[in-house]
Design a protein around this motif. Structure first.
Motif, short mmCIF file in Angstrom:
data_model
loop_
_atom_site.label_atom_id
_atom_site.label_comp_id
_atom_site.label_asym_id
_atom_site.label_seq_id
_atom_site.Cartn_x
_atom_site.Cartn_y
_atom_site.Cartn_z
N ILE A 48 0.81 -1.22 0.00
CA ILE A 48 0.00 0.00 0.00
C ILE A 48 0.85 1.27 0.00
O ILE A 48 0.30 2.38 0.09
CB ILE A 48 -0.94 0.03 1.21
N THR A 49 2.16 1.14 -0.11
CA THR A 49 3.01 2.32 -0.07
C THR A 49 2.67 3.28 -1.20
O THR A 49 2.62 2.87 -2.37
CB THR A 49 4.49 1.93 -0.17
N PRO A 50 2.45 4.56 -0.90
CA PRO A 50 2.17 5.52 -1.98
C PRO A 50 3.40 5.76 -2.84
O PRO A 50 4.53 5.56 -2.40
CB PRO A 50 1.77 6.79 -1.23
N ARG A 51 3.16 6.19 -4.07
CA ARG A 51 4.24 6.51 -5.01
C ARG A 51 4.09 7.94 -5.48
O ARG A 51 2.99 8.48 -5.57
CB ARG A 51 4.20 5.56 -6.20
N HIS A 52 5.20 8.53 -5.84
CA HIS A 52 5.18 9.89 -6.39
C HIS A 52 4.84 9.83 -7.88
O HIS A 52 4.80 8.76 -8.49
CB HIS A 52 6.53 10.55 -6.19
N GLU A 53 4.63 10.98 -8.45
CA GLU A 53 4.33 11.07 -9.87
C GLU A 53 5.63 11.13 -10.67
O GLU A 53 6.65 11.63 -10.19
CB GLU A 53 3.50 12.33 -10.15
N LEU A 54 5.59 10.60 -11.87
CA LEU A 54 6.74 10.72 -12.76
C LEU A 54 7.09 12.20 -12.93
O LEU A 54 6.21 13.03 -13.16
CB LEU A 54 6.43 10.09 -14.11
N GLY A 55 8.36 12.49 -12.81
CA GLY A 55 8.82 13.87 -12.93
C GLY A 55 9.00 14.56 -11.60
O GLY A 55 9.70 15.56 -11.52
N GLU A 56 8.38 14.03 -10.55
CA GLU A 56 8.57 14.58 -9.21
C GLU A 56 9.80 13.95 -8.57
O GLU A 56 10.28 12.90 -8.99
CB GLU A 56 7.34 14.30 -8.33
N ASP A 57 10.29 14.61 -7.50
CA ASP A 57 11.37 14.01 -6.74
C ASP A 57 10.91 12.69 -6.14
O ASP A 57 9.77 12.59 -5.65
CB ASP A 57 11.80 14.95 -5.60
N PRO A 58 11.74 11.67 -6.19
CA PRO A 58 11.36 10.41 -5.55
C PRO A 58 11.06 10.61 -4.07
O PRO A 58 11.61 11.51 -3.42
CB PRO A 58 12.61 9.53 -5.73
N LEU A 59 10.16 9.79 -3.55
CA LEU A 59 9.83 9.88 -2.13
C LEU A 59 11.01 9.40 -1.30
O LEU A 59 11.68 8.42 -1.64
CB LEU A 59 8.59 9.05 -1.82
N ARG A 60 11.24 10.10 -0.22
CA ARG A 60 12.32 9.73 0.70
C ARG A 60 11.68 9.12 1.95
O ARG A 60 11.03 9.82 2.73
CB ARG A 60 13.15 10.96 1.08
N PHE A 61 11.86 7.84 2.10
CA PHE A 61 11.32 7.15 3.27
C PHE A 61 12.44 6.83 4.24
O PHE A 61 13.47 6.30 3.87
CB PHE A 61 10.62 5.85 2.86
N ASN A 62 12.21 7.15 5.49
CA ASN A 62 13.15 6.83 6.54
C ASN A 62 13.23 5.32 6.74
O ASN A 62 12.30 4.59 6.40
CB ASN A 62 12.71 7.51 7.85
N TRP A 63 14.33 4.85 7.28
CA TRP A 63 14.45 3.43 7.65
C TRP A 63 13.24 3.01 8.48
O TRP A 63 12.67 1.96 8.29
CB TRP A 63 15.74 3.24 8.45
N ARG A 64 12.82 3.88 9.40
CA ARG A 64 11.68 3.62 10.29
C ARG A 64 10.59 4.65 9.97
O ARG A 64 10.29 5.53 10.76
CB ARG A 64 12.15 3.71 11.73
N SER A 65 10.00 4.52 8.79
CA SER A 65 9.00 5.49 8.34
C SER A 65 7.73 5.38 9.18
O SER A 65 7.18 4.30 9.35
CB SER A 65 8.65 5.25 6.87
N PRO A 66 7.22 6.51 9.68
CA PRO A 66 6.06 6.45 10.58
C PRO A 66 4.76 6.16 9.84
O PRO A 66 4.46 6.76 8.81
CB PRO A 66 6.03 7.85 11.20
N LEU A 67 4.00 5.23 10.37
CA LEU A 67 2.65 4.89 9.89
C LEU A 67 1.72 4.91 11.09
O LEU A 67 1.99 4.21 12.08
CB LEU A 67 2.64 3.51 9.23
N ILE A 68 0.65 5.71 11.05
CA ILE A 68 -0.28 5.76 12.17
C ILE A 68 -1.71 5.63 11.65
O ILE A 68 -2.01 5.98 10.51
CB ILE A 68 -0.14 7.05 13.01
N MET A 69 -2.59 5.13 12.51
CA MET A 69 -4.01 5.03 12.21
C MET A 69 -4.74 6.17 12.91
O MET A 69 -4.45 6.48 14.07
CB MET A 69 -4.55 3.67 12.68
#
Length: 883
Positions: free
Chosen positions: A559-580
């Motif tokens: 379910i990880t979101p993706r950026h659009e072509l032409g945008e800067d790639p997404l930078r995910f931390n080693w421990r990327s925060p996910l909250i409900m």
């Protein structure tokens, strides 16, 4: 970088003062008898850094964990007992036993693997009674220990290979020697402030001859450089007093990484070296690529005309094979390029994927060298490339061993464990029989070379047939957790993401090695978990660098979101925060450099913030300027707090339409390790920051009561230490919890004063949660697994209780059984239930507290004398009593 050089690393004096203060707080803590239970898990093991075996009795040995302290066994690993907890030091680099007196044990604190969670130590420790007690023996500033060698006949002589600071330069590196059993040390080898010594061996027949390998490595928050010209091999022929450069025939220069060295016990003129060669492979040596295949680099310099001429089917094959979002089909992409929405090179740059870089960068990697003349000359011996042994992270491994009876039998550790019987020319893999990967420690029995003990990221293993088969000996609760979550089952379950052991789930009533073992539900380096409170089978979780999945509804779905072509790639931390969201479990938030929100359980995502970081873009190989902490207020949907690894704190009150920077006068450039929107007041939030990645081990915890316009320091009497998590209790606003790199602390007065929670070992307390129904605190440690405690009594301890002399809490209910007290058989003990009586003293007590147990009619059944309170103020005590 924004004045980052002004962040000074902690000094050796400050490090030692912190350990001493924690020890003092332990002795004075009001929580010495408060009931805390270990709930495991034990099934997965954890990273072992070294093994030390009794020279006369191999049933007795010590296991050193990267962040879980030291365990001792006297029954060949069937049972293991922690023996190092009194030092309040859980990160271990190496351990050694004196051959002449096995009761003398040396420990070098501070892991040597240079990982993201390799905790700095406080020097050398020594035991002279087989691990019953320990004393500090100096070298506080060395921080990370590569190796300890003890003299084979003189217990007063010891050599230490010291790596020094992980993130900053320092002079406390090199080789140290003591001739008076650790009272004084002399530095005998120093290369430079960036180069430490990672490995050391001694000639078993001539203790004046030693060899060491130096290692230049520099880690930053945004980069790890694991090689340099300082990496080399040195030899000494005078007992380590002087050293000579010894790399004739061995690689030298900027691309030389970590080096492991070993000597043949039976032929000590034969040496081996395991090199992490970071030299990039030329194209001619790279994996062959069909000439008509499209790869990422095909698009780097391709012009528009050539791109538009590519066959649609061929382009679609490339897009699908490489995981581009399904919406990017050949016709659409060509149309976008034709309309100049983005250049052709956008396809080459789409994936700024840290995992891809980790596994797909082509370097030489692991190489084995041999010397037949005691290190005077070296020659490479592996006949083929050792693919898959290191990938690009050889800094994490580097151990090599030689069989005691055959100089041609060698073992090398990496992701797999490899074995050679022809002097390192060819290899077979030994960890194929139910053995975890990522190996760090191997002991070979000097009397029986088929008897092996292995330590890796999955724990402890033993083999009696030269590694063909292994017996797993995981009985220690030493899991390295990054996160914790709970569900609403009865009893509730606990979930946690672990270093290299995936995501695990276990009952909150689990008893290690006895009841309710945990189960693995996902792989990789486990990260955040969010469990749907309506259905505990629906779980959102994932692994490092933002790779998240939805579990429990058919096939797991990424379910990880993706950026659009032409945008800067997404930078995910080693421990990327996910909250409900506390308002709707179908709504989740995920942090990259901006915040993403899903309102349909991960089916689709929308960015709801701009880049909230400083967008610092150094030439690094680690994602940086990323989000590290998120929290949504339970008072207002869309009121979200966000923190970053480059020291930024932001707040939105309207679901991301507007973001306000509220960093204010918080310490600049520190890593935001946690944020919590207060469960008691919408204007209040708590933030923890740390300088770990600058080797600054100071305490930064703050509270705002005005939406971040101002911040109040909550440090109080806490020791100077790295803070990982700050949490406010959901029932009592004055009850706060802090998880630090060396322990767990509790405040009963809103942060004015703090008390060490003795029941949790002084491992890094990485994450915490209070169960919303059962009001139990669950502590996830990075090295000693999970702990749980009932905090309902603490929730009742508000400031108004200060003047109460004594408060006794209702004992837990126990079901009566008519056979209580009976002895079923002569060889069994009588079964007597045990409960606990909690009481609180608000004032100093004169004499012992007397406890009387009466039945419903008032008849006295028993009388007990409990220990008195020690001082005026708040005390929480616990005494087991028979019902």
């Amino acid at each position: 970088f924004f004045g980052v050089a002004q962040i000074k690393p902690s000094t050796p004096k400050e490090i030692l003062q912190t350990r001493q203060k924690i020890e003092a707080m332990s002795k004075a803590s009001i929580f010495k008898e408060y009931p805390v239970r270990s709930i495991g898990p034990v099934v997965q093991g954890a990273r072992i850094t070294d093994l030390a075996v009794h020279p006369e009795n191999p049933k007795i040995f010590y296991v050193a964990y990267a962040s879980g302290g030291i365990y001792k066994t006297t029954d060949n690993g069937i049972t293991l007992v922690p023996v190092f907890d009194q030092t309040f030091e859980q990160g271990i680099g190496d351990i050694a036993i004196s051959p002449t007196n096995p009761d003398i044990i040396w420990v070098g604190s501070g892991e040597n693997n240079s990982s993201r969670s390799s905790y700095a130590g406080s020097g050398i420790y020594k035991s002279e009674d087989g691990g019953k007690s320990w004393s500090h023996s100096g070298l506080t500033g060395t921080q990370h220990t590569g190796r300890i060698i003890t003299h084979p006949s003189n217990p007063d002589i010891v050599w230490v290979a010291a790596m020094g600071n992980l993130y900053t330069s320092n002079k406390e590196r090199g080789v140290y020697k003591t001739v008076d059993r650790g009272r004084t040390w002399e530095k005998t080898l120093f290369i430079d402030e960036h180069t430490g010594v990672i490995d050391m061996i001694i000639n078993p027949q001539n203790p004046d001859q030693l060899w060491v390998s130096s290692w230049e490595r520099t880690r930053k928050a945004w980069n790890f450089d694991g090689d340099g010209k300082g990496s080399a091999i040195y030899t000494s022929n005078d007992g380590g007093e002087t050293w000579t450069y010894a790399i004739k025939g061995f690689p030298a220069g900027e691309k030389v990484g970590r080096i492991g060295i070993a000597v043949s016990p039976s032929h000590p003129h034969i040496l081996y070296a395991l090199l992490d060669n970071q030299e990039e492979m030329p194209d001619s040596e790279a994996d062959s690529i069909p000439p008509d295949s499209l790869v990422f680099k095909s698009y780097v310099d391709m012009d528009k005309k050539a791109f538009l001429a590519i066959d649609d089917a061929r382009l679609d094959t490339f897009l699908r094979h490489n995981g581009f979002p399904e919406k990017y089909e050949a016709k659409q992409v060509k149309s976008d390029v034709r309309d100049n929405k983005y250049p052709v090179s956008a396809l080459a740059n789409y994936f700024g994927d840290a995992n891809e870089a980790l596994f797909k960068t082509r370097i030489k990697g692991a190489e084995v060298y041999r010397s037949d003349n005691a290190g005077e000359t070296w020659a490479k011996v592996n006949e083929y490339e050792l693919k898959g042994v290191y990938h690009t992270y050889g800094y994490y491994f580097g151990e090599i061993r030689v069989a005691p009876d055959n100089p041609d039998k060698i073992y090398i550790t990496g992701v797999p464990l490899l074995f050679s019987e022809d002097g390192g020319k060819t290899y077979t893999q030994l960890d194929t029989f139910r053995v975890h990967g990522d190996h760090h420690a191997l002991w070979i029995d000097p009397r029986d070379s088929e008897h092996l003990i292995l330590g890796n990221d999955g724990g402890l293993y033993v083999s009696y047939d030269e590694g063909k088969h292994w017996l797993k000996l995981n009985t220690t609760a030493t899991g390295q957790f990054y996160t914790v979550a709970v569900d609403m089952a009865v009893p509730y379950n606990v979930y946690g993401g672990l270093q290299d052991n995936g995501v695990m789930k276990g009952s909150s009533r689990s008893v290690p090695n006895r009841r309710s073992p945990w189960k693995r539900i996902w792989g990789g380096d486990g990260m955040y978990i969010a469990v749907d409170p309506r259905d505990d089978k629906t779980v959102y979780t994932g692994y490092q660098f933002g790779n998240y999945f939805k579990l429990g509804q058919g096939k797991p779905k990424m379910i990880t979101p993706r950026h659009e072509l032409g945008e800067d790639p997404l930078r995910f931390n080693w421990r990327s925060p996910l909250i409900m969201s506390p308002h709707n479990p179908d709504i989740l938030y995920l942090g990259a450099q901006r915040v993403y929100r899903t309102v349909d359980g991960g089916e689709s995502w929308d960015p709801i913030s701009p880049d909230l970081t400083t967008n610092y873009k150094p030439a690094g190989n680690v994602p940086y300027s990323t989000l590290t902490a998120l929290s949504e207020s339970s008072f207002a949907f869309g009121m979200i707090w966000a923190g970053t690894d480059d020291g930024q704190v932001y707040l939105t009150k309207n679901g991301g339409a507007d973001w306000i920077k509220v960093t204010g006068k918080l310490p600049p450039q520190r890593w935001v390790s946690s944020i919590q929107a207060s469960p008691h007041d919408e204007q209040t939030a708590f933030v923890a920051l740390n300088g770990y990645r600058n080797d600054e081990f100071k305490t930064y915890i703050y509270k705002t009561e005005d939406f971040g316009h101002s911040w109040t320091d909550l440090k109080g009497n806490l020791p100077e230490d790295v803070v990982n998590i700050l949490l406010q209790d959901p029932v009592n606003p004055n009850l706060l919890y802090v998880g630090m790199d060396h322990g767990t602390f509790i405040s009963l007065d809103g942060g004015k004063s703090w008390h060490l929670l003795n029941g949790v070992p002084a491992a890094a307390s990485y994450d915490m949660v209070v169960h919303p129904r059962d009001n139990e605190l669950v502590v996830a440690t990075h090295g000693r697994s999970m702990y749980a405690m009932d905090v309902k009594p603490l929730q009742e301890l508000r400031e108004s209780f200060k003047d109460i002399a004594l408060k006794v809490y209702q004992p837990k209910k126990i079901r009566y059984h008519k056979k209580w007290g009976e002895q079923p058989y002569p060889y069994l003990e009588a079964k007597t239930p045990r409960s606990g009586l909690l009481y609180y003293t608000g004032k100093k007590q004169e004499g012992p507290v007397k406890i009387q147990i009466r039945d419903a009619s008032g008849q006295l059944l028993a009388a007990l004398a409990a220990a008195p309170g020690h001082a005026a103020g708040q005390e929480v005590r616990h005494r087991p009593v028979a019902d």
